[in-house]
Design an enzyme around this catalytic site. Structure first.
Site, PDB file in Angstrom:
ATOM      1  CG  ASN A 213      -2.041  -1.041   1.110  1.00 52.91           C
ATOM      2  OD1 ASN A 213      -2.590  -1.057  -0.080  1.00 52.91           O
ATOM      3  ND2 ASN A 213      -2.440  -1.743   2.316  1.00 52.91           N
TER       4      ASN A 213
ATOM      5  NE  ARG B  98      -4.523   2.837   0.796  1.00 51.70           N
ATOM      6  CZ  ARG B  98      -4.741   1.950   1.809  1.00 51.70           C
ATOM      7  NH1 ARG B  98      -4.402   2.523   3.132  1.00 51.70           N
ATOM      8  NH2 ARG B  98      -5.068   0.753   1.678  1.00 51.70           N
TER       9      ARG B  98
END
Length: 450
Positions: A290, A292
Site C-alpha cells: 500500500n 499511502r
C-alpha cells in the site's frame, strides 16, 4: 518546507493531517462535499473549499476540482490521506504537472505497486518471498486450469486491480474453478473496469501481518515494525494490534529486512506498508504494498512515539530519514468504530448522533471527526472513529480497551462498539489465537438492552 497543504480527504484522517500541519506551522486547506459542510475538518482548517455534491465521484474523486482548489488557495502540496485518490497514479502525475507536491508515491511507483500482478513480479526480482502462483496475468481459463492442477488445490483467484475483497475467489476443487473464474472476472470488470486475473496458492490458516516502512528521496528506507490485521470481515479490517501476538524476534527481523529490501529495491519514497500473509509455520509471503498512510497507523505511532504524518511531510519536502529501524516498546490495539449494526449483519447505520461521550484516561487515544449533533452521511465509508489503547503489555491494553469501550457512548445510530466489547472477551482473541478466518465462526451474543 511547505507553506500550505491541501488535504484531499475527509473525516478523521483529514483532521489527523490538519493537526500535524498546525504543529509544524503549516497552513491547511480543507476540501469538502456539500454533505460534509459541518464536518470538523472543515471547521479546523485555515481555509475550506467546497468541491462538489455528496457523491464521491463528483467531489473527493473529482481531480479537476481538487487541483482548482489547490491553485486558488496557493497550496504547494496535497496530502491525499487514505482511500479516494491516495493511490491514483493519474492524480499523482497531475499534481506533478501543476507544480504541486503530492505527499505520497510517485506515479511510477503507484503503477508499479498498485497492479498486484506487476507488484508480485517486482518483489520476486527483489528477492522477497512471494506466494506461489501465476507469473503475471492469466491469459485463458485453460492456462488457469493447468496451473491450478500443477500448484494443487486450494487456490485463490484474484483481480489484479482488486481491493476490498472484490474479484477474489477461493477454489477448493477443480469442479468449482470455471464458475469462480467467470464470476470473479465479471465482478472485477464491474468494480474496476479491468477483468485481469492472477492466481495464487491459497495459504491455509493465514495471518495478515504488515510492516510499516518509510523511504526517502535518497534511496534509503527503514521499517517501523509490524501490525497484525488478521481480524477481518469480508476482507475489511476490524481491529489491529502491535506487536503481533504471533510474532517472534526472528520472524520480526526477517519480515522487517524483507520489507526494507522491497522499499529500497523500488526506491520507494514516503510512508508505505508491505503486507504479508504468514502461515501457521511462520513462513511469510508478500501479498501487496500500500503506497499511502494506513487507517491503522496510530498503533505504530503509539508504540514507538513517532508521528507518521509528520514524517510523510518531511520526506516529501526532501529531508532524509535517519535510516534506523524501530521496534515496539509498548502494546497497542486499535478498534475501528463503524456506524454499523453488528446485530444485523453489520448493516450501515447513517444518521444523526444525538448523544456522544468519548473515553479518556492514560493510554487512550481517539481519532474521530464526529460530535454530538453531527449527522453521518450515507455516501461514504462507515468508519466514524478509531479507538486506540496503549499499555505495557497486551493484557493491560485489552483491559484498557474494555474500559474505554464501556465509557464510549454514541446514541442516535448503531455502532460496532458492542462487537468490539465482546471481541475483547472472546477466549481465542484474548489468547492471541486468531487468523483471517476468525470472523467466520464469530457469533454476536444477544443484544443487551439498556
Amino acid at each position: 518546507m511547505f507553506k500550505k497543504i491541501l488535504i484531499a480527504n475527509r473525516g478523521e484522517i483529514a483532521l489527523r493531517v490538519i493537526r500535524t500541519c498546525k504543529e509544524m506551522g503549516i497552513k491547511t486547506v480543507a476540501v469538502y462535499s456539500t454533505a460534509d459542510a459541518e464536518s470538523l475538518h472543515v471547521r479546523f482548517a485555515d481555509e475550506a473549499v467546497c468541491i462538489g455534491p455528496p457523491a464521491s465521484s463528483l467531489s473527493y474523486l473529482k481531480m479537476a476540482n481538487i487541483i482548482s482548489a489547490a491553485e486558488i488557495t496557493n497550496a504547494d502540496a496535497i496530502h491525499p490521506g487514505y482511500g479516494f485518490l491516495s493511490e491514483n497514479a493519474k492524480f499523482s502525475k497531475i499534481c506533478q504537472e501543476h507544480g504541486i507536491k503530492f505527499i505520497g508515491a510517485s506515479p511510477e511507483m503507484i503503477d508499479k505497486m498498485g497492479d498486484k500482478a506487476s507488484a508480485k513480479a517486482t518483489m520476486k526480482a527483489a528477492g522477497v518471498p512471494c506466494v506461489p502462483g501465476s507469473d503475471g496475468l492469466l491469459e485463458s481459463f485453460e492456462q488457469t486450469q493447468k496451473l491450478a492442477k500443477e500448484m494443487g488445490y486450494p487456490v485463490m483467484l484474484k483481480a489484479t486491480a482488486g481491493g476490498g475483497g472484490k474479484g477474489m475467489r477461493a477454489v477448493w476443487k477443480e469442479a468449482d474453478l470455471l464458475k469462480a473464474w467467470e464470476s470473479a472476472r465479471q465482478e472485477s470488470a464491474a468494480a474496476f473496469g479491468n477483468d485481469g486475473m492472477y492466481m495464487e496458492k491459497l495459504i491455509e490458516e493465514p495471518r495478515h501481518i504488515e510492516i510499516q516502512v518509510i523511504g526517502d528521496s535518497f534511496g534509503k528506507a527503514c521499517h517501523l515494525s509490524e501490525r497484525d490485521c488478521s481480524v477481518q470481515r469480508r476482507h475489511q479490517k476490524l481491529t489491529e494490534e502491535t506487536p503481533s501476538p504471533f510474532m517472534t524476534d526472528e520472524l520480526r527481523n526477517a519480515m522487517g529486512e524483507a520489507a526494507v529490501k522491497a522499499a529500497e529495491f523500488i526506491k520507494y519514497e514516503g510512508a508505505g506498508t508491505v503486507e504479508f500473509l504468514v502461515d501457521k509455520h511462520r513462513n511469510f509471503y508478500f501479498m501487496e504494498m500500500n503506497t499511502r498512510i494506513q487507517v491503522e497507523h496510530p498503533i505504530t505511532e503509539q508504540v514507538i512515539d513517532y508521528d507518521l504524518i509528520r514524517e510523510q511531510i518531511m520526506v516529501a519536502a526532501g529531508i532524509p530519514i535517519s535510516g534506523k529501524n524501530y521496534f515496539p516498546m509498548l502494546h497497542s490495539i486499535e478498534c475501528r468504530i463503524n456506524a454499523e449494526d453488528p446485530y444485523n449483519d453489520f448493516r450501515p447505520s447513517p444518521g444523526k448522533i444525538t448523544t456522544l461521550h468519548t473515553p479518556g484516561g492514560h493510554g487512550v487515544r481517539l481519532d474521530t471527526h464526529v460530535y454530538s449533533g453531527y449527522t453521518i452521511p450515507p455516501n461514504y465509508d462507515s468508519m466514524i472513529a478509531k479507538l486506540i489503547t496503549t499499555a505495557q503489555t497486551r493484557e493491560e491494553a485489552i483491559n484498557k480497551m474494555k474500559r474505554a469501550l464501556d465509557e464510549f457512548v454514541i446514541e442516535g445510530i448503531k455502532t460496532t462498539i458492542p462487537f468490539h466489547r465482546q471481541l475483547m472477551e472472546e477466549p481465542d482473541y484474548v489468547a492471541g489465537n486468531y487468523t483471517t478466518k476468525f470472523m467466520e465462526s464469530f457469533v454476536m451474543k444477544d443484544r443487551v438492552e439498556e
